[in-house]
Design an enzyme around this catalytic site. Sequence first.
Site, PDB file in Angstrom:
ATOM      1  N   CYS A  81     -29.877   7.095 -34.064  1.00 35.14           N
ATOM      2  CA  CYS A  81     -28.530   6.615 -34.368  1.00 35.14           C
ATOM      3  C   CYS A  81     -28.236   5.390 -33.510  1.00 35.14           C
ATOM      4  O   CYS A  81     -28.545   5.340 -32.326  1.00 35.14           O
ATOM      5  CB  CYS A  81     -27.486   7.707 -34.118  1.00 35.14           C
ATOM      6  SG  CYS A  81     -27.233   8.130 -32.405  1.00 35.14           S
ATOM      7  N   GLY A  82     -27.674   4.378 -34.116  1.00 34.45           N
ATOM      8  CA  GLY A  82     -27.384   3.133 -33.415  1.00 34.45           C
ATOM      9  C   GLY A  82     -28.489   2.109 -33.505  1.00 34.45           C
ATOM     10  O   GLY A  82     -28.265   0.931 -33.196  1.00 34.45           O
TER      11      GLY A  82
END
Length: 223
Positions: free
Chosen positions: A176-177
């Site tokens: 994530c990210g």
Amino acid sequence: MDSAGEVVNDGKITLEGFSVAARSFAEKWKRLNLSFPPWSWVPLNNRTLLKKEEGYLSLEKIIILSSLDESVEEESLDVRADWSEKEEAVDHTVLVQDVEDEAHYYDYHIVYSASYMVPMLYFRGYSSDGKPLSLEVIKRDLPSSSVSLLLESKWTFITQEDHPYLNRPWFKLHPCGTEEWIKLLSESSSFTGCQMPVELYLISWFSVVGQVVGLKIPHEMLI
């Protein structure tokens, strides 16, 4: 689109693009990072996309020697590779036999995430007797800069789950990210129109992700 010769401009990469980027990354690593063994491409029998090649990159049996002087902070890992080319006559395991109790072995896999459409780094550590290392022990093996990055960055956190292909517990850096900071990396770089050539995607990604586990790439790989 991000097939060979094309670009990535949204932070994501397709399975075909990942395959192209993986081979480019492995070739440059082998040529410019001679202190490490080469990454190898592990092909898989694709069960869902019969016309697309699926696989992952593997770097295994990396030996990290824990410092006997814990008061000294090291900014790079004391790493030795338990590997040898055919023309290499030296058995690297002999080099560390006197400190076998201090030697930890690490395997690293770069795997494509179809859900996030980005690469993921899976890794595991184990002692000379094959016993898995806990995350606490692994963090003690990391240089202080990597530990700081884990504490301070909002996206570099470690989880544990079954390896998607080996079905055994491995640690991974959560993806994530990744899409967000890859886009920022493209925008702050010299890539034309903020578009990253697909061949440089994995190299750029690992220049950030590798720091989290103490593996740095030569600057020449980014050129």
